[in-house]
Design an enzyme around this catalytic site. Structure first.
Site, mmCIF file in Angstrom:
data_model
loop_
_atom_site.group_PDB
_atom_site.id
_atom_site.type_symbol
_atom_site.label_atom_id
_atom_site.label_comp_id
_atom_site.label_asym_id
_atom_site.label_seq_id
_atom_site.Cartn_x
_atom_site.Cartn_y
_atom_site.Cartn_z
ATOM 1 C CB SER A 147 13.797 -3.189 -3.399
ATOM 2 O OG SER A 147 13.930 -2.230 -4.270
ATOM 3 C CE1 TYR A 175 10.419 0.901 -1.375
ATOM 4 C CE2 TYR A 175 12.384 0.710 -2.533
ATOM 5 C CZ TYR A 175 11.005 0.187 -2.186
ATOM 6 O OH TYR A 175 10.558 -0.783 -2.699
ATOM 7 C CE LYS A 219 10.251 -2.887 0.191
ATOM 8 N NZ LYS A 219 8.871 -3.628 0.496
HETATM 9 N N1 LIG Z 1 7.111 -1.792 -8.166
HETATM 10 C C1 LIG Z 1 8.441 -2.002 -8.382
HETATM 11 O O1 LIG Z 1 9.258 -1.781 -9.217
HETATM 12 C C2 LIG Z 1 9.126 -2.758 -7.121
HETATM 13 C C3 LIG Z 1 10.427 -2.804 -7.052
HETATM 14 C C4 LIG Z 1 11.030 -3.201 -5.953
HETATM 15 C C5 LIG Z 1 10.219 -3.764 -4.831
HETATM 16 N N2 LIG Z 1 8.900 -3.536 -4.973
HETATM 17 C C6 LIG Z 1 8.036 -3.675 -3.657
HETATM 18 O O2 LIG Z 1 6.974 -4.418 -4.018
HETATM 19 C C7 LIG Z 1 5.826 -4.377 -3.106
HETATM 20 C C8 LIG Z 1 4.674 -4.075 -3.939
HETATM 21 O O3 LIG Z 1 4.907 -2.995 -4.804
HETATM 22 P P1 LIG Z 1 3.972 -2.389 -5.976
HETATM 23 O O4 LIG Z 1 4.478 -1.552 -6.828
HETATM 24 O O5 LIG Z 1 2.747 -3.408 -6.197
HETATM 25 O O6 LIG Z 1 2.987 -1.214 -5.068
HETATM 26 P P2 LIG Z 1 1.678 -0.869 -5.008
HETATM 27 O O7 LIG Z 1 1.451 0.352 -4.148
HETATM 28 O O8 LIG Z 1 0.826 -0.742 -6.171
HETATM 29 O O9 LIG Z 1 0.993 -1.932 -3.835
HETATM 30 C C9 LIG Z 1 1.187 -1.843 -2.512
HETATM 31 C C10 LIG Z 1 0.014 -2.153 -1.736
HETATM 32 O O10 LIG Z 1 0.137 -2.189 -0.380
HETATM 33 C C11 LIG Z 1 -1.077 -1.778 0.323
HETATM 34 N N3 LIG Z 1 -0.938 -1.175 1.412
HETATM 35 C C12 LIG Z 1 0.152 -0.163 1.661
HETATM 36 N N4 LIG Z 1 0.118 0.143 3.281
HETATM 37 C C13 LIG Z 1 -0.563 -0.692 3.776
HETATM 38 C C14 LIG Z 1 -0.703 -1.029 5.261
HETATM 39 N N5 LIG Z 1 -0.320 -0.322 6.121
HETATM 40 N N6 LIG Z 1 -1.843 -1.991 5.123
HETATM 41 C C15 LIG Z 1 -2.087 -2.772 4.263
HETATM 42 N N7 LIG Z 1 -1.878 -2.547 2.972
HETATM 43 C C16 LIG Z 1 -1.159 -1.520 2.664
HETATM 44 C C17 LIG Z 1 -1.432 -0.629 -0.837
HETATM 45 O O11 LIG Z 1 -3.048 -0.538 -0.587
HETATM 46 C C18 LIG Z 1 -1.312 -1.336 -1.990
HETATM 47 O O12 LIG Z 1 -2.113 -2.205 -2.528
HETATM 48 C C19 LIG Z 1 6.125 -3.009 -2.117
HETATM 49 O O13 LIG Z 1 6.523 -3.722 -0.877
HETATM 50 C C20 LIG Z 1 7.332 -2.585 -3.020
HETATM 51 O O14 LIG Z 1 8.200 -1.783 -1.904
HETATM 52 C C21 LIG Z 1 8.360 -3.047 -5.843
#
Ligand SMILES: NC(=O)c1ccc[n+]([C@@H]2O[C@H](COP(=O)([O-])OP(=O)(O)OC[C@H]3O[C@@H](n4cnc5c(N)ncnc54)[C@H](O)[C@@H]3O)[C@@H](O)[C@H]2O)c1
Length: 350
Positions: free
Chosen positions: A122, A149, A153
């Site tokens: 991120s 957070y 990362k």
């Molecule tokens: N959305 C953004 O703008 C953004 C920006 C930078 C980084 N990220 C990173 O991208 C990744 C995905 O983000 P997102 O927006 O799709 O989030 P999201 O919450 O929609 O998806 C995360 C998924 O991980 C699963 N999960 C959580 N804990 C778990 C566990 N212990 N075991 C198995 N599955 C588990 C959840 O059920 C969910 O399906 C994350 O790692 C997030 O930190 C997202």
């Protein structure tokens, strides 16, 4: 293509927002996504492409079984907790799931024949650290996360880099800026609960569904006084993952790559774009700045072009907003879907 001839890719967190879009892109490119998700924030009905395994990433044995059962050779690791504010209140949870979960995944990979890991990092690893207010951010910029957070990362990146050197794995950490938009088909989209991202919140406010929109701070040193962010269409993000999976890297290599457009858009520009898509202005109030909000977070995406031969193709702000609106008006799952009486108006494609 026959399911058995597709190279299997483990997609942890593949029932979530970005994971779902990536699983679809993988399937369309001839891979078999094997989604591994505990559904704590993801949706089973969103994981429509490939295979699904219900499990917790802190369970190395379950991960190992999924890898063995499907002959997985590469992993994309999305699973984790994502809300910055919650990480301030519960850093223990974030270290447990994000960091211990990654330790467990690396343990499962250590003795297996998996040669590529792509990790969801991120822009939060950069924090505010050491740059002018409107400078774009290259991968070598100082790392100074402003939240637990972001700490998790960065800790995962360090651990993955060390595991690459130790086990001969190769990895790409993709540092996403602001993921936004939805698949143009309208069949999958963003369904965070609670939703903290600007575009869905502005759409909800514009549709008169959600809370009134608050713009946090109009006194930043930016052209219109509101924060600048780099919005990247989730379909572009998905394509970056497919590219990172396939790029030629030597064993032991670890690469960190920004995924953004290089263009900063202000909060007010986003609010105006949502108003254009809706055909009426979005009502909003101005609030105080939030602690730790940098005035500008905009990627220098040159490394992604150079290493991955990837650049954003569909991240024009109006396109992002139009695709997000299509989804928000008729979401197939999530809180918005339940609020509309839970009718499934979109037939699964697979
Ligand atoms: N959305 C953004 O703008 C953004 C920006 C930078 C980084 N990220 C990173 O991208 C990744 C995905 O983000 P997102 O927006 O799709 O989030 P999201 O919450 O929609 O998806 C995360 C998924 O991980 C699963 N999960 C959580 N804990 C778990 C566990 N212990 N075991 C198995 N599955 C588990 C959840 O059920 C969910 O399906 C994350 O790692 C997030 O930190 C997202």
């Amino acid at each position: 293509m026959d399911r058995g001839t597709r190279p299997a890719v483990l997609v942890t967190g593949g029932a979530g927002y970005i994971g779902t879009h990536t699983a679809k892109a993988l399937y369309e490119q001839g891979f078999l996504p094997v989604v591994f998700d505990d559904l704590s924030s993801g949706f089973r009905e969103a994981a429509r492409w490939g295979a699904f395994v219900h499990g917790d990433i802190r369970d190395a044995r379950a991960l190992g079984e999924a890898i063995d059962a499907h002959g997985v050779k590469a992993v994309i690791h999305f699973a984790g907790l994502i809300e910055v504010g919650r990480s301030v209140a519960r850093p223990d949870l974030f270290w447990d799931i994000n960091v211990s979960g990654t330790v467990s995944l690396l343990a499962a990979l250590r003795e297996r024949d998996v040669d590529r890991l792509v990790f969801s990092s991120s822009a939060a690893v950069y924090g505010q650290g050491g740059r002018g207010p409107l400078e774009t951010i290259g991968e070598d910029a100082p790392k100074a996360p402003a939240s637990p957070y972001g700490d998790t990362k960065l800790a995962c990146e360090w651990m993955i880099a060390a595991a690459c050197r130790a086990y001969g794995l190769s990895a790409v950490a993709l540092r996403y800026f602001n993921a936004a938009g939805a698949d143009p088909s309208g069949e999958i989209g963003e369904a965070h609960e609670p939703e903290t991202h600007l575009i869905p919140l502005a759409i909800a406010a514009g549709l008169g569904r959600g809370k009134p929109l608050t713009v946090f701070g109009q006194d930043f040193d930016t052209p219109d006084g509101t924060c600048l962010r780099d919005y990247i269409h989730v379909s572009d993000l998905a394509a970056a993952h497919v590219a990172a999976l396939q790029v030629d890297l030597p064993a032991g290599a670890f690469e960190a790559v920004n995924v953004g457009t290089g263009q900063g858009r202000s909060v007010l520009q986003v609010v105006e774009a949502v108003g254009r898509a809706l055909g009426r202005p979005v009502p909003y109030a101005t609030g105080a700045r939030r602690a730790g909000d940098p005035p500008s977070l905009v990627a220098d995406p040159a490394r992604a072009v150079e290493l991955l031969n990837w650049s954003a193709k569909c991240s024009d702000l109006d396109r992002i907003v139009t695709d997000a609106l299509r989804w928000e008006q008729d979401p197939a799952y999530g809180a918005g879907h339940r609020a509309q009486g839970g009718r499934l108006s979109k037939a699964p494609t697979q």
